[in-house]
Design a protein around this motif. Structure first.
Motif, short mmCIF file in Angstrom:
data_model
loop_
_atom_site.label_atom_id
_atom_site.label_comp_id
_atom_site.label_asym_id
_atom_site.label_seq_id
_atom_site.Cartn_x
_atom_site.Cartn_y
_atom_site.Cartn_z
N ILE A 20 -38.98 -3.03 -18.87
CA ILE A 20 -39.43 -4.11 -19.76
C ILE A 20 -38.14 -4.57 -20.58
O ILE A 20 -37.84 -5.77 -20.80
CB ILE A 20 -40.49 -3.93 -20.62
N MET A 21 -37.45 -3.37 -21.24
CA MET A 21 -36.26 -3.83 -21.95
C MET A 21 -35.13 -4.37 -21.06
O MET A 21 -34.37 -5.14 -21.51
CB MET A 21 -35.76 -2.20 -22.53
N VAL A 36 -36.08 -12.74 -13.53
CA VAL A 36 -36.44 -12.23 -15.04
C VAL A 36 -37.96 -11.64 -14.67
O VAL A 36 -38.24 -10.63 -15.47
CB VAL A 36 -36.32 -13.47 -16.01
N ILE A 77 -39.49 -7.87 -15.35
CA ILE A 77 -40.41 -7.41 -16.17
C ILE A 77 -41.77 -6.94 -15.82
O ILE A 77 -42.34 -5.77 -16.07
CB ILE A 77 -40.63 -8.45 -17.28
N ASP A 102 -36.15 -7.92 -20.43
CA ASP A 102 -35.87 -8.88 -21.69
C ASP A 102 -34.36 -9.09 -21.89
O ASP A 102 -33.88 -10.36 -22.11
CB ASP A 102 -36.41 -8.33 -23.01
N ARG A 159 -33.43 -11.75 -19.20
CA ARG A 159 -34.07 -12.89 -19.44
C ARG A 159 -33.11 -13.58 -20.63
O ARG A 159 -32.85 -14.79 -20.43
CB ARG A 159 -35.35 -12.83 -20.08
N ASP A 160 -32.57 -12.76 -21.64
CA ASP A 160 -31.55 -13.32 -22.69
C ASP A 160 -30.38 -13.72 -22.30
O ASP A 160 -29.93 -14.91 -22.57
CB ASP A 160 -31.52 -12.44 -23.80
N ASP A 166 -30.93 -17.25 -19.96
CA ASP A 166 -31.58 -18.26 -20.35
C ASP A 166 -30.47 -19.08 -21.35
O ASP A 166 -30.08 -18.54 -22.25
CB ASP A 166 -32.80 -17.99 -21.11
#
Length: 325
Positions: A310-311, A247, A251, A314, A317-318, A321
């Motif tokens: 970056i998107m 992740v 990013i 993200d 990561r979502d 997690d």
């Protein structure tokens, strides 16, 4: 009494087939194709973190859009001639600062070079620097952080103090100092500088993940069975501690592309005749009033590329997690 035996027999019979009957009654076939809300896969097997993450990513429009943009950027970085047939180094001073023309939709820069062709070919440098720097940062930070988190002791204390020193160095100022003495005109000094100052973030993430993973019961069981430290690290801890590193690295890839453009803009990164968005932005900045197209197109390409990574980070990561599920 017979009725009582029959009722008890009916209840006890669910011990063998009741679970299957309940699954069928909830609309699940015998093959277990539909997956229930409890995170089970085919035939009732529990899904792994990675299969759950991939299922969530496929349903996330942010991931789909960013992945398509990145795929397009990677393709044109490998084969820029697919959409740009010109030569980015071929210039005509007679056409300097001219606007859009047929066959040259982005116009010309201050040297009479085609802005469209240079913008397309600049993708190769940005993607190459971003990917190679991210791989170097992830590899170095993961190895050092994993060893420090697993063994601890004096090695952990020493590495923690070293990372504190590197965190105290301003990135742009460090680039101005270190890269100003480099005469090479390749991408490797820039990549080396990014790795030198970027590994500390991944180090801390990897260290924390390994410290958390090594306390789990399966690691203690492997150690009790006589597994070596290398086997425990590679087979048991790494697969369960690598998600945060992925992740952060995804990013960071976008920020490394922006950092390369910043250093090139300041004149200490890549240098002409290398085709780079940062170099083109630097060359176009004095003409922003008279010929804004020279600046807007490479700057726009840089912004879209950084935003896409970056998107993507993200979205990953979502998906990885568990707290966000």
């Amino acid at each position: 009494m017979p009725e009582q035996y029959e009722s008890e027999g009916a209840i006890s019979s669910t011990g063998m087939g009741g679970a299957m009957d309940l699954a069928v009654s909830e609309g699940e076939t015998l093959e277990g194709t539909p997956r229930g809300p409890g995170g089970t896969g085919p035939a009732g097997r529990p899904r792994s973190l990675w299969s759950d993450a991939w299922r969530d990513l496929r349903r996330n429009p942010v991931f789909i859009v960013s992945a398509l943009v990145i795929l397009f950027l990677v393709v044109i970085s490998l084969w820029p001639s697919l959409i740009a047939s010109g030569n980015p180094l071929k210039c005509d001073l007679a056409k300097a600062q001219e606007g859009s023309q047929p066959g040259h939709p982005f116009g010309y820069d201050g040297q009479g070079c085609d802005v469209y062709t240079r913008t397309v070919y600049g993708t190769r440098i940005s993607i190459s620097v971003g990917v190679l720097a991210t791989l170097g940062v992830a590899l170095l930070g993961s190895v050092l952080g994993g060893l420090a988190g697993y063994f601890g002791g004096g090695w952990d204390s020493l590495m923690s103090r070293i990372t504190d020193i590197f965190f105290a160095i301003p990135v742009v100022l460090g680039g101005l100092v270190l890269l100003s003495v480099v005469t090479s005109n390749t991408i490797w000094p820039v990549i080396g500088f990014i790795v030198l100052l970027g590994w500390t973030q991944v180090y801390r993430i990897a260290r924390g993940s390994v410290i958390t993973a090594k306390q789990n019961d399966y690691v203690q069981a492997a150690r009790a069975l006589g597994a070596s430290d290398s086997r425990i690290l590679l087979r048991h801890i790494t697969p369960n501690a690598v998600a945060p590193v992925i992740v952060v690295s995804t990013i960071a890839l976008g920020t490394y592309i922006a950092l390369e453009a910043t250093l090139s803009y300041l004149g200490v990164g890549l240098k002409p005749p290398t085709v780079s968005w940062g170099i083109d932005i630097s060359a176009a900045s004095p003409y922003i009033r008279n010929a804004p197209h020279m600046l807007l197109w490479p700057a726009g390409a840089l912004a879209v590329t950084v935003l896409a990574f970056i998107m993507l980070g993200d979205a990953v990561r979502d998906a990885l997690d568990p707290k966000l599920r």
